[in-house]
Scaffold this motif. Structure first.
Motif, PDB file in Angstrom:
ATOM      1  N   GLN A   1       0.980   5.169 -11.864  1.00  0.00           N
ATOM      2  CA  GLN A   1       2.395   5.085 -11.536  1.00  0.00           C
ATOM      3  C   GLN A   1       2.836   3.639 -11.642  1.00  0.00           C
ATOM      4  O   GLN A   1       2.065   2.720 -11.442  1.00  0.00           O
ATOM      5  CB  GLN A   1       2.663   5.608 -10.115  1.00  0.00           C
ATOM      6  N   GLU A   2       4.096   3.446 -11.958  1.00  0.00           N
ATOM      7  CA  GLU A   2       4.638   2.097 -12.078  1.00  0.00           C
ATOM      8  C   GLU A   2       5.339   1.733 -10.782  1.00  0.00           C
ATOM      9  O   GLU A   2       6.110   2.505 -10.234  1.00  0.00           O
ATOM     10  CB  GLU A   2       5.631   2.033 -13.244  1.00  0.00           C
ATOM     11  N   ARG A   3       5.013   0.581 -10.256  1.00  0.00           N
ATOM     12  CA  ARG A   3       5.697   0.150  -9.052  1.00  0.00           C
ATOM     13  C   ARG A   3       5.784  -1.379  -9.076  1.00  0.00           C
ATOM     14  O   ARG A   3       4.837  -2.057  -9.438  1.00  0.00           O
ATOM     15  CB  ARG A   3       4.928   0.608  -7.809  1.00  0.00           C
ATOM     16  N   LYS A   4       6.933  -1.899  -8.682  1.00  0.00           N
ATOM     17  CA  LYS A   4       7.064  -3.355  -8.590  1.00  0.00           C
ATOM     18  C   LYS A   4       6.453  -3.815  -7.273  1.00  0.00           C
ATOM     19  O   LYS A   4       6.590  -3.149  -6.264  1.00  0.00           O
ATOM     20  CB  LYS A   4       8.543  -3.751  -8.646  1.00  0.00           C
ATOM     21  N   SER A   5       5.756  -4.946  -7.302  1.00  0.00           N
ATOM     22  CA  SER A   5       5.112  -5.357  -6.057  1.00  0.00           C
ATOM     23  C   SER A   5       5.768  -6.607  -5.497  1.00  0.00           C
ATOM     24  O   SER A   5       6.502  -7.278  -6.133  1.00  0.00           O
ATOM     25  CB  SER A   5       3.636  -5.607  -6.288  1.00  0.00           C
TER      26      SER A   5
ATOM     27  N   MET B   1       1.562  -2.873 -10.222  1.00  0.00           N
ATOM     28  CA  MET B   1       0.288  -3.436  -9.776  1.00  0.00           C
ATOM     29  C   MET B   1      -0.031  -2.972  -8.357  1.00  0.00           C
ATOM     30  O   MET B   1       0.841  -2.892  -7.506  1.00  0.00           O
ATOM     31  CB  MET B   1       0.370  -4.968  -9.808  1.00  0.00           C
ATOM     32  N   ARG B   2      -1.289  -2.656  -8.127  1.00  0.00           N
ATOM     33  CA  ARG B   2      -1.706  -2.246  -6.790  1.00  0.00           C
ATOM     34  C   ARG B   2      -2.327  -3.436  -6.073  1.00  0.00           C
ATOM     35  O   ARG B   2      -2.849  -4.345  -6.704  1.00  0.00           O
ATOM     36  CB  ARG B   2      -2.738  -1.125  -6.883  1.00  0.00           C
ATOM     37  N   SER B   3      -2.258  -3.388  -4.731  1.00  0.00           N
ATOM     38  CA  SER B   3      -2.833  -4.506  -4.016  1.00  0.00           C
ATOM     39  C   SER B   3      -3.806  -4.055  -2.949  1.00  0.00           C
ATOM     40  O   SER B   3      -3.631  -3.009  -2.326  1.00  0.00           O
ATOM     41  CB  SER B   3      -1.727  -5.367  -3.402  1.00  0.00           C
ATOM     42  N   VAL B   4      -4.831  -4.859  -2.777  1.00  0.00           N
ATOM     43  CA  VAL B   4      -5.845  -4.575  -1.766  1.00  0.00           C
ATOM     44  C   VAL B   4      -6.047  -5.813  -0.901  1.00  0.00           C
ATOM     45  O   VAL B   4      -6.196  -6.920  -1.423  1.00  0.00           O
ATOM     46  CB  VAL B   4      -7.172  -4.104  -2.402  1.00  0.00           C
ATOM     47  N   LEU B   5      -6.023  -5.611   0.409  1.00  0.00           N
ATOM     48  CA  LEU B   5      -6.270  -6.691   1.358  1.00  0.00           C
ATOM     49  C   LEU B   5      -7.724  -6.623   1.815  1.00  0.00           C
ATOM     50  O   LEU B   5      -8.167  -5.585   2.301  1.00  0.00           O
ATOM     51  CB  LEU B   5      -5.334  -6.536   2.564  1.00  0.00           C
ATOM     52  N   CYS B   6      -8.446  -7.723   1.616  1.00  0.00           N
ATOM     53  CA  CYS B   6      -9.848  -7.764   2.038  1.00  0.00           C
ATOM     54  C   CYS B   6      -9.918  -8.536   3.351  1.00  0.00           C
ATOM     55  O   CYS B   6      -9.857  -9.766   3.362  1.00  0.00           O
ATOM     56  CB  CYS B   6     -10.715  -8.458   0.994  1.00  0.00           C
TER      57      CYS B   6
ATOM     58  N   HIS C   1       1.652  -9.261   3.564  1.00  0.00           N
ATOM     59  CA  HIS C   1       1.210  -8.898   2.219  1.00  0.00           C
ATOM     60  C   HIS C   1       1.696  -7.516   1.794  1.00  0.00           C
ATOM     61  O   HIS C   1       1.213  -6.986   0.795  1.00  0.00           O
ATOM     62  CB  HIS C   1      -0.322  -8.961   2.147  1.00  0.00           C
ATOM     63  N   THR C   2       2.619  -6.944   2.548  1.00  0.00           N
ATOM     64  CA  THR C   2       3.112  -5.633   2.098  1.00  0.00           C
ATOM     65  C   THR C   2       3.703  -5.787   0.702  1.00  0.00           C
ATOM     66  O   THR C   2       4.253  -6.829   0.390  1.00  0.00           O
ATOM     67  CB  THR C   2       4.200  -5.058   3.035  1.00  0.00           C
ATOM     68  N   VAL C   3       3.653  -4.831  -0.189  1.00  0.00           N
ATOM     69  CA  VAL C   3       3.149  -3.482   0.066  1.00  0.00           C
ATOM     70  C   VAL C   3       1.642  -3.435  -0.239  1.00  0.00           C
ATOM     71  O   VAL C   3       1.220  -3.910  -1.295  1.00  0.00           O
ATOM     72  CB  VAL C   3       3.903  -2.490  -0.831  1.00  0.00           C
ATOM     73  N   LEU C   4       0.850  -2.821   0.646  1.00  0.00           N
ATOM     74  CA  LEU C   4      -0.592  -2.734   0.445  1.00  0.00           C
ATOM     75  C   LEU C   4      -0.991  -1.298   0.102  1.00  0.00           C
ATOM     76  O   LEU C   4      -0.625  -0.366   0.799  1.00  0.00           O
ATOM     77  CB  LEU C   4      -1.323  -3.166   1.711  1.00  0.00           C
ATOM     78  N   ASP C   5      -1.753  -1.158  -0.984  1.00  0.00           N
ATOM     79  CA  ASP C   5      -2.261   0.173  -1.328  1.00  0.00           C
ATOM     80  C   ASP C   5      -3.553   0.472  -0.593  1.00  0.00           C
ATOM     81  O   ASP C   5      -3.858   1.622  -0.299  1.00  0.00           O
ATOM     82  CB  ASP C   5      -2.506   0.256  -2.836  1.00  0.00           C
ATOM     83  N   LEU C   6      -4.296  -0.587  -0.329  1.00  0.00           N
ATOM     84  CA  LEU C   6      -5.618  -0.394   0.280  1.00  0.00           C
ATOM     85  C   LEU C   6      -5.930  -1.569   1.188  1.00  0.00           C
ATOM     86  O   LEU C   6      -5.620  -2.719   0.842  1.00  0.00           O
ATOM     87  CB  LEU C   6      -6.667  -0.299  -0.838  1.00  0.00           C
ATOM     88  N   VAL C   7      -6.515  -1.290   2.357  1.00  0.00           N
ATOM     89  CA  VAL C   7      -7.016  -2.354   3.225  1.00  0.00           C
ATOM     90  C   VAL C   7      -8.507  -2.126   3.420  1.00  0.00           C
ATOM     91  O   VAL C   7      -8.927  -1.036   3.807  1.00  0.00           O
ATOM     92  CB  VAL C   7      -6.307  -2.348   4.598  1.00  0.00           C
ATOM     93  N   ILE C   8      -9.287  -3.149   3.088  1.00  0.00           N
ATOM     94  CA  ILE C   8     -10.725  -3.086   3.316  1.00  0.00           C
ATOM     95  C   ILE C   8     -11.037  -3.935   4.544  1.00  0.00           C
ATOM     96  O   ILE C   8     -10.615  -5.097   4.611  1.00  0.00           O
ATOM     97  CB  ILE C   8     -11.508  -3.625   2.103  1.00  0.00           C
ATOM     98  N   ILE C   9     -11.726  -3.368   5.508  1.00  0.00           N
ATOM     99  CA  ILE C   9     -12.104  -4.118   6.709  1.00  0.00           C
ATOM    100  C   ILE C   9     -13.618  -4.264   6.743  1.00  0.00           C
ATOM    101  O   ILE C   9     -14.338  -3.262   6.793  1.00  0.00           O
ATOM    102  CB  ILE C   9     -11.626  -3.398   7.988  1.00  0.00           C
ATOM    103  N   MET C  10     -14.079  -5.507   6.644  1.00  0.00           N
ATOM    104  CA  MET C  10     -15.525  -5.740   6.789  1.00  0.00           C
ATOM    105  C   MET C  10     -15.728  -6.747   7.917  1.00  0.00           C
ATOM    106  O   MET C  10     -15.685  -7.947   7.715  1.00  0.00           O
ATOM    107  CB  MET C  10     -16.158  -6.236   5.487  1.00  0.00           C
ATOM    108  N   LEU C  11     -15.908  -6.228   9.120  1.00  0.00           N
ATOM    109  CA  LEU C  11     -16.105  -7.053  10.312  1.00  0.00           C
ATOM    110  C   LEU C  11     -17.253  -6.457  11.116  1.00  0.00           C
ATOM    111  O   LEU C  11     -17.784  -5.410  10.754  1.00  0.00           O
ATOM    112  CB  LEU C  11     -14.823  -7.046  11.159  1.00  0.00           C
TER     113      LEU C  11
END
Lengths: 219, 361
Positions: free
Chosen positions: A215-219, A1-6, A79-89
């Motif tokens: 790709q398979e990765r444990k989160s 599973m991939r993760s994204v921080l908003c 929150h690691t591991v992060l695949d993507l960080v979205i910054i809206m400020l």
């Protein structure tokens, strides 16, 4: 599973236009929730929205904890591991008390990118993908916020260009939220439910467009 | 830590749409070249093929999108893996004009960014005054075929000239002795960059950029015009050897023979041909095939190529028969027919500005 921080402010938190800071849309209505349902179960969407959050400033009135920079590092590390960080400020940086031009707000965003690169909370200790989202312009009529946001609507219309210049020069992804949604007339700077939906759907497309090798990765 | 404001890298040039050739970065050219070879690929695939990071590809693609050189397709869902968003060159993103000089006429072709011919006209030399001004006027006519908003998106002009352009009759009368002067004249008159190349090399370049050969790195190229010419393309580089070498087994020889029987090129494939000149046509085909096969055989002892590309303005049935026959004789090699049958040399000429401005060499 991939993760994204908003990582954002009240418009990521889901504050309802024209209401108080405690009144918030439900998870499915807020854009990170919309993003989650658009991306599906292969993505883990982490919401990190705080009303009044700035890019790099301690707020002398609302408090030092509104400083996005001091919180981004521990937050990203939590929150690691992060695949993507979205910054809206950026919207709160335009308050008259900070007295900053749009270009300097973009430099604040640049600081956050540097910090993320240094921390490298991505897979295998690498730098995650980073996406800057320029908030939609503030409306001219900001009701009782008029004195706090004096001069802000004009500056807010320059944010997208300044953010994109920053994104290009630092080589990160960029999206202009103003291209798909706008602020609600109730207070002039918060997103309504429809805008949250449009933004979440558009960002899902942007995320898919980045291209993610299977790709398979444990989160 | 960066405390100085960033350089406005690409944004500053966006107003102009097409920017100066020197401004475009190597990586941008790389992405454009890749999109030309395989339209509809995703950013992920671009990253895999170029070794560029996802973020770098993102910055480049965003910039090219804003300049309207690249357009995004609909997300492709329902396959294995994540949905992908295909990218393609925007046909309306750039235009280019090419001029070639044949036996009796000059061809002017206007192509879009994916090589589609948007305008073509053949101007017999008898209708052109003997000066480069006449050519500039005809190029201008071609440009008027574009809607006004697109005229700022013209990348330049290409001239495909034969090696003997400044020695042989009508072309020399039209262009004069000095090609550099022609170039300067047209540039001054139309305000666009002019690129000049040997006509056969230009045709091979056009085929390699837009035609059947666009995904081939190595192939042997034949141009069947009045005479038969050849080029060798290795690792996308066009090699010309003795560029003035050609063989008298081309369409001129065929035409002259047919003429004696009261026939024209367009009669090939019709019922008239077998009775009147079937045997002659057969002999011409034999000679033409033999010449192509000889060249191919000779080269195969030095270079391993898998494809031969034949480009010609000849009637489709003629070129098609020729390719089939060649393939029967040499089954290991694919014989491919170039699609630009109207004016392959002019289209090749029109590809010259793209090569210089948008592509990696």
């Amino acid at each position: 599973m991939r993760s994204v921080l908003c990582f954002g402010d009240s418009n990521t938190h889901g504050q309802i236009p024209g209401r108080g800071p405690l009144e918030r849309y439900d998870r499915n209505t807020r854009w990170p929730g919309v993003l989650q349902s658009e991306l599906g179960p292969s993505w883990y969407v982490i919401e990190e929205g705080l009303s009044g959050r700035t890019t790099v400033h301690d707020d002398p009135i609302e408090g030092a904890h509104k400083n996005g920079r001091t919180y981004l590092r521990p937050c990203a590390q939590s929150h690691t591991v992060l695949d993507l960080v979205i910054i809206m400020l950026g919207t709160n940086d335009l308050k008259i008390r900070f007295n900053k031009p749009a270009s300097e707000v973009a430099m604040g965003i640049g600081c956050l990118i540097y910090d993320l690169r240094e921390l490298a909370p991505g897979p295998d200790g690498r730098v995650p993908e980073i996406m800057i989202v320029a908030p939609p312009p503030i409306l001219d009529d900001v009701k009782e916020w008029k004195s706090i946001f004096a001069g802000a609507p004009e500056k807010s219309r320059q944010l997208a260009l300044e953010f994109e210049i920053m994104a290009d020069s630092l080589g990160v992804h960029f999206f202009n939220a103003g291209s798909v949604c706008s602020c609600d007339a109730a207070d002039g700077f918060h997103l309504n439910a429809e805008s949250h939906r449009a933004l979440g759907a558009a960002l899902a497309q942007e995320i898919e467009a980045i291209g993610w090798p299977t790709q398979e990765r444990k989160s | 830590m960066r405390f100085a404001p960033p350089n406005p890298l690409r944004i500053a040039d966006r107003a102009s749409g097409l920017n100066a050739p020197t401004v475009r970065s190597y990586n941008e050219r790389l992405v454009l070249s890749l999109l030309l070879q395989s339209s509809g690929i995703s950013r992920l695939e671009i990253g895999e093929k170029t070794g560029l990071s996802a973020q770098t590809v993102s910055v480049i693609v965003r910039s090219l999108e804003q300049e309207a050189l690249v357009s995004k397709g609909e997300a492709q869902r329902g396959r294995v893996g994540p949905p992908t968003i295909p990218l393609s060159l925007n046909p309306e993103g750039a235009f280019s004009v090419g001029v070639s000089f044949g036996n009796d006429a000059a061809d002017v072709a206007l192509i879009d960014f994916v090589g589609k011919v948007r305008y073509h006209a053949a101007h017999p030399y008898s209708t052109l005054q003997d000066s480069p001004v006449a050519i500039a006027a005809k190029i201008e006519e071609g440009l008027l075929a574009l809607p006004p908003a697109s005229r700022t998106r013209v990348a330049g002009i290409g001239l495909a000239v034969p090696d003997d352009a400044n020695t042989s009759g009508q072309i020399r009368k039209l262009l004069g002795r000095d090609l550099a002067e022609v170039q300067a004249n047209i540039e001054r008159k139309l305000g666009l960059s002019v690129y000049i190349q040997n006509e056969i090399t230009a045709a091979a370049g056009g085929e390699s950029l837009f035609g059947v050969a666009r995904s081939l790195s190595d192939f042997l190229f034949f141009y069947l015009g009045s005479r038969l010419h050849s080029r060798l393309v290795l690792n996308y580089q066009i090699h010309s050897g003795r560029s003035d070498l050609s063989h008298d087994v081309g369409l001129l020889a065929l035409l002259q023979g047919l003429d004696k029987h009261g026939l024209a090129l367009s009669d090939i494939g019709s019922a008239k041909l077998p009775d009147a000149a079937g045997e002659f046509y057969q002999r011409w085909q034999d000679a033409c095939c033999r010449q192509i096969l000889d060249s191919a055989h000779a080269l195969l002892s030095f270079v391993n190529f898998k494809s031969v590309v034949l480009s010609s303005y000849a009637p489709a049935v003629l070129a098609h028969d020729l390719c089939e026959r060649l393939h029967r004789e040499l089954p290991d090699i694919a014989f491919l027919l170039g699609p630009n049958s109207t004016a392959p040399k002019a289209v090749g000429a029109a590809s010259l500005p793209y090569h210089s401005r948008f592509m990696v060499q």
